[in-house]
Design a protein around this motif. Sequence first.
Motif, PDB file in Angstrom:
ATOM      1  N   VAL A  66       0.995  -1.075  -0.018  1.00 43.52           N
ATOM      2  CA  VAL A  66      -0.025   0.049  -0.084  1.00 43.52           C
ATOM      3  C   VAL A  66       0.733   1.278   0.036  1.00 43.52           C
ATOM      4  N   GLU A  67       2.081   1.202   0.793  1.00 41.06           N
ATOM      5  CA  GLU A  67       2.992   2.234   0.700  1.00 41.06           C
ATOM      6  C   GLU A  67       3.557   2.609  -0.651  1.00 41.06           C
ATOM      7  N   GLU A  68       3.807   1.482  -1.200  1.00 41.13           N
ATOM      8  CA  GLU A  68       4.583   1.494  -2.599  1.00 41.13           C
ATOM      9  C   GLU A  68       3.634   2.036  -3.519  1.00 41.13           C
ATOM     10  N   MET A  69       2.262   1.627  -3.339  1.00 43.39           N
ATOM     11  CA  MET A  69       1.231   2.202  -4.254  1.00 43.39           C
ATOM     12  C   MET A  69       1.112   3.808  -4.096  1.00 43.39           C
ATOM     13  N   GLN A  70       1.191   4.071  -3.016  1.00 44.49           N
ATOM     14  CA  GLN A  70       0.946   5.803  -2.653  1.00 44.49           C
ATOM     15  C   GLN A  70       1.972   6.467  -3.232  1.00 44.49           C
ATOM     16  N   LEU A  71       3.299   6.072  -3.088  1.00 42.85           N
ATOM     17  CA  LEU A  71       4.399   6.615  -3.763  1.00 42.85           C
ATOM     18  C   LEU A  71       4.346   6.524  -5.193  1.00 42.85           C
ATOM     19  N   PHE A  72       3.787   5.507  -5.993  1.00 41.61           N
ATOM     20  CA  PHE A  72       3.780   5.682  -7.273  1.00 41.61           C
ATOM     21  C   PHE A  72       2.510   6.641  -7.814  1.00 41.61           C
ATOM     22  N   ARG A  73       1.733   6.770  -6.959  1.00 42.41           N
ATOM     23  CA  ARG A  73       0.636   7.919  -7.335  1.00 42.41           C
ATOM     24  C   ARG A  73       1.360   9.163  -6.832  1.00 42.41           C
ATOM     25  N   GLN A  74       2.214   9.390  -6.032  1.00 43.04           N
ATOM     26  CA  GLN A  74       2.778  10.689  -5.959  1.00 43.04           C
ATOM     27  C   GLN A  74       3.653  11.001  -7.130  1.00 43.04           C
ATOM     28  N   LEU A  75       4.453  10.057  -7.575  1.00 41.88           N
ATOM     29  CA  LEU A  75       5.257  10.294  -8.880  1.00 41.88           C
ATOM     30  C   LEU A  75       4.267  10.640  -9.862  1.00 41.88           C
ATOM     31  N   ALA A  76       3.036  10.115 -10.107  1.00 42.97           N
ATOM     32  CA  ALA A  76       2.246  10.310 -11.141  1.00 42.97           C
ATOM     33  C   ALA A  76       1.812  11.826 -11.050  1.00 42.97           C
ATOM     34  N   GLY A  77       1.409  12.355  -9.952  1.00 41.86           N
ATOM     35  CA  GLY A  77       1.022  13.600  -9.660  1.00 41.86           C
ATOM     36  C   GLY A  77       2.204  14.572  -9.932  1.00 41.86           C
ATOM     37  N   MET A  78       3.549  14.098  -9.558  1.00 42.53           N
ATOM     38  CA  MET A  78       4.660  15.115  -9.886  1.00 42.53           C
ATOM     39  C   MET A  78       5.001  14.932 -11.580  1.00 42.53           C
ATOM     40  N   ALA A  79       4.656  14.119 -12.271  1.00 43.24           N
ATOM     41  CA  ALA A  79       4.654  14.200 -13.648  1.00 43.24           C
ATOM     42  C   ALA A  79       3.768  15.016 -14.298  1.00 43.24           C
ATOM     43  N   VAL A  80       2.433  15.178 -13.587  1.00 42.33           N
ATOM     44  CA  VAL A  80       1.644  16.207 -14.074  1.00 42.33           C
ATOM     45  C   VAL A  80       2.057  17.583 -13.667  1.00 42.33           C
ATOM     46  N   ASN A  81       2.740  17.912 -12.427  1.00 43.37           N
ATOM     47  CA  ASN A  81       3.377  18.934 -12.193  1.00 43.37           C
ATOM     48  C   ASN A  81       4.507  19.655 -13.178  1.00 43.37           C
ATOM     49  N   ILE A  82       5.425  18.652 -13.509  1.00 43.50           N
ATOM     50  CA  ILE A  82       6.541  18.774 -14.458  1.00 43.50           C
ATOM     51  C   ILE A  82       5.842  19.266 -15.733  1.00 43.50           C
ATOM     52  N   ASN A  83       4.826  18.852 -16.079  1.00 38.51           N
ATOM     53  CA  ASN A  83       3.910  19.208 -17.434  1.00 38.51           C
ATOM     54  C   ASN A  83       3.737  20.562 -17.231  1.00 38.51           C
ATOM     55  N   GLN A  84       3.303  21.242 -15.951  1.00 40.60           N
ATOM     56  CA  GLN A  84       2.698  22.558 -15.629  1.00 40.60           C
ATOM     57  C   GLN A  84       3.878  23.366 -15.669  1.00 40.60           C
ATOM     58  N   VAL A  85       5.167  22.853 -15.281  1.00 38.29           N
ATOM     59  CA  VAL A  85       6.384  23.623 -15.066  1.00 38.29           C
ATOM     60  C   VAL A  85       6.647  24.007 -16.765  1.00 38.29           C
ATOM     61  N   ALA A  86       6.551  23.013 -17.507  1.00 41.52           N
ATOM     62  CA  ALA A  86       7.109  23.436 -18.920  1.00 41.52           C
ATOM     63  C   ALA A  86       5.952  24.441 -19.427  1.00 41.52           C
ATOM     64  N   ARG A  87       4.876  24.445 -19.214  1.00 38.44           N
ATOM     65  CA  ARG A  87       3.707  25.452 -19.485  1.00 38.44           C
ATOM     66  C   ARG A  87       4.410  26.895 -19.012  1.00 38.44           C
ATOM     67  N   VAL A  88       4.811  26.652 -17.714  1.00 34.97           N
ATOM     68  CA  VAL A  88       5.197  28.043 -17.066  1.00 34.97           C
ATOM     69  C   VAL A  88       6.337  28.673 -17.740  1.00 34.97           C
ATOM     70  N   CYS A  89       7.192  27.819 -18.266  1.00 29.16           N
ATOM     71  CA  CYS A  89       8.546  27.985 -18.793  1.00 29.16           C
ATOM     72  C   CYS A  89       8.077  28.818 -20.123  1.00 29.16           C
ATOM     73  N   HIS A  90       7.246  28.235 -20.789  1.00 26.41           N
ATOM     74  CA  HIS A  90       6.802  28.917 -22.336  1.00 26.41           C
ATOM     75  C   HIS A  90       6.035  30.322 -21.794  1.00 26.41           C
ATOM     76  N   ARG A  91       5.352  30.175 -20.856  1.00 30.75           N
ATOM     77  CA  ARG A  91       4.432  31.458 -20.555  1.00 30.75           C
ATOM     78  C   ARG A  91       5.239  32.488 -19.904  1.00 30.75           C
ATOM     79  N   GLU A  92       6.009  32.240 -18.687  1.00 30.15           N
ATOM     80  CA  GLU A  92       6.666  33.307 -17.759  1.00 30.15           C
ATOM     81  C   GLU A  92       8.133  33.504 -17.965  1.00 30.15           C
TER      82      GLU A  92
END
Length: 117
Positions: A66-92
């Motif tokens: 269960v702990e590893e599954m939560q960590l994998f979910r965190q990693l998936a969330g971080m991947a989404v956040n990194i995509n948002q960073v790329a958008r910020v890079c283009h915008r700001e």
Amino acid sequence: MENVPVKKSKGGRPLQSLKKDIKISVRFNRQEYFILKEKANSAGIKPSAYIRQVVIKAKITSKISVEEMQLFRQLAGMAVNINQVARVCHREGLFEAMQYFEVYRKQLDGVMQKLKP
């Protein structure tokens, strides 16, 4: 002349050095049995010897905890956040994006350290 007694062989199968005295029964359906026979034949050994080798040498990975599954979910969330960073890079601009990226990189390092065995 002396008569030296010659040991006469009793015949039969020679004694084994390690006796196999524990018996375990396993049931297979027809498909599983033929798969087992095919794998044993390709290895050039009997099915019982094949099962013994698999039991001794094979490595089975455990289920994800269960702990590893939560960590994998965190990693998936971080991947989404990194995509948002790329958008910020283009915008700001690059400097703002690098600040966000550093925050996410530290979080990612923390998660990866928890995942290492």
